[in-house]
Write a protein that holds these residues in place. Structure first.
Motif, PDB file in Angstrom:
ATOM      1  N   ASP A  24      -0.331  12.179   1.718  1.00  0.00           N
ATOM      2  CA  ASP A  24      -1.373  13.136   2.057  1.00  0.00           C
ATOM      3  C   ASP A  24      -0.764  14.446   2.531  1.00  0.00           C
ATOM      4  N   TRP A  40      -5.785  13.269   0.362  1.00  0.00           N
ATOM      5  CA  TRP A  40      -5.159  11.950   0.385  1.00  0.00           C
ATOM      6  C   TRP A  40      -5.198  11.319  -0.995  1.00  0.00           C
ATOM      7  N   TRP A  41      -4.137  10.569  -1.321  1.00  0.00           N
ATOM      8  CA  TRP A  41      -4.078   9.760  -2.531  1.00  0.00           C
ATOM      9  C   TRP A  41      -3.435   8.433  -2.145  1.00  0.00           C
ATOM     10  N   GLY A  42      -3.935   7.305  -2.685  1.00  0.00           N
ATOM     11  CA  GLY A  42      -3.343   6.018  -2.338  1.00  0.00           C
ATOM     12  C   GLY A  42      -3.594   4.960  -3.380  1.00  0.00           C
ATOM     13  N   ASN A  43      -2.798   3.885  -3.291  1.00  0.00           N
ATOM     14  CA  ASN A  43      -2.889   2.772  -4.226  1.00  0.00           C
ATOM     15  C   ASN A  43      -2.504   1.486  -3.514  1.00  0.00           C
ATOM     16  N   ASP A  44      -3.237   0.412  -3.788  1.00  0.00           N
ATOM     17  CA  ASP A  44      -2.906  -0.921  -3.291  1.00  0.00           C
ATOM     18  C   ASP A  44      -2.458  -1.783  -4.459  1.00  0.00           C
ATOM     19  N   HIS A  85       0.883  -1.176   0.000  1.00  0.00           N
ATOM     20  CA  HIS A  85       0.000   0.000   0.000  1.00  0.00           C
ATOM     21  C   HIS A  85       0.913   1.216   0.000  1.00  0.00           C
ATOM     22  N   PHE A  86       0.743   2.090  -1.002  1.00  0.00           N
ATOM     23  CA  PHE A  86       1.531   3.310  -1.159  1.00  0.00           C
ATOM     24  C   PHE A  86       0.569   4.486  -1.151  1.00  0.00           C
ATOM     25  N   SER A  87       0.795   5.461  -0.262  1.00  0.00           N
ATOM     26  CA  SER A  87      -0.099   6.616  -0.217  1.00  0.00           C
ATOM     27  C   SER A  87       0.655   7.850   0.258  1.00  0.00           C
ATOM     28  N   SER A 119       5.005  -1.212   8.365  1.00  0.00           N
ATOM     29  CA  SER A 119       4.790   0.060   7.677  1.00  0.00           C
ATOM     30  C   SER A 119       5.770   1.113   8.178  1.00  0.00           C
ATOM     31  N   GLN A 177       6.595   5.693   7.461  1.00  0.00           N
ATOM     32  CA  GLN A 177       6.196   6.918   6.792  1.00  0.00           C
ATOM     33  C   GLN A 177       7.351   7.913   6.852  1.00  0.00           C
ATOM     34  N   TYR A 193       3.653   7.322   2.811  1.00  0.00           N
ATOM     35  CA  TYR A 193       3.429   6.147   3.651  1.00  0.00           C
ATOM     36  C   TYR A 193       3.519   4.878   2.811  1.00  0.00           C
TER      37      TYR A 193
END
Length: 169
Positions: free
Chosen positions: A102, A107-111, A98-100, A155, A157, A140
């Protein structure tokens, strides 16, 4: 292509689909030509019984492009990842990432798909997005390691800013 931990990179003529409206302003649908960016690597480590079992690394490039309203467009792109297994740890090649990022509540994210390699080699992983930002953003990464059973996670950040230094490796 392997990218060192921290080096300068350049986005050249990159076009992305229109970004959604974030905080009342469009994030950005076109990255400007030759925007200088900084490249960093986030590292995560999973321990069990005091021993390292997995290590995940994600290299990303980012920049802050000033906007007319005094804010910035923060653009961030993952470039490559590496997952290393230690101490004869079991598991195949079905890890996840998971890359995100903010800033200011935007917020922006992708799995990733359930298909990342855990062979200790660098693999390309090009995912990009943008958000409206102030003077900093949080990047993150969360890895889900494939252990063939109860998959462990780790994880980390990093807070970045337009003045983030390029550190020596």
């Amino acid at each position: 292509m392997t990218i060192d931990k921290d080096e300068r990179a350049t986005f050249n003529n990159v076009r992305e689909p229109s970004a959604p409206t974030v905080g009342g302003a469009e994030a950005s649908d076109v990255l400007a030509e030759n925007i200088s960016s900084v490249t960093k690597t986030l590292e995560v480590t999973h321990y069990n019984d005091g021993k390292i079992k997995y290590k995940g690394e994600l290299t990303f490039a980012f920049n802050f492009e000033p906007r007319a309203d005094g804010l910035n467009t923060f653009t961030c792109e993952s470039l490559q990842y590496r997952i290393t297994k230690f101490n004869n740890q079991s598991g195949g090649h079905k890890a996840n990432l998971h890359f995100s990022f903010d800033s200011m509540g935007n917020w922006w994210g992708n799995d990733s798909p359930d298909a990342l390699w855990q062979d200790g080699e660098w693999h390309s992983y090009n995912i990009k997005g943008a958000v409206v930002a102030d003077s900093s953003a949080r990047v993150y990464a969360r890895f889900v390691f494939d252990s063939g059973g109860n998959d462990p996670t780790a994880s980390n950040q990093m807070i970045v800013s337009p003045d983030s230094p390029v550190e020596s490796s």
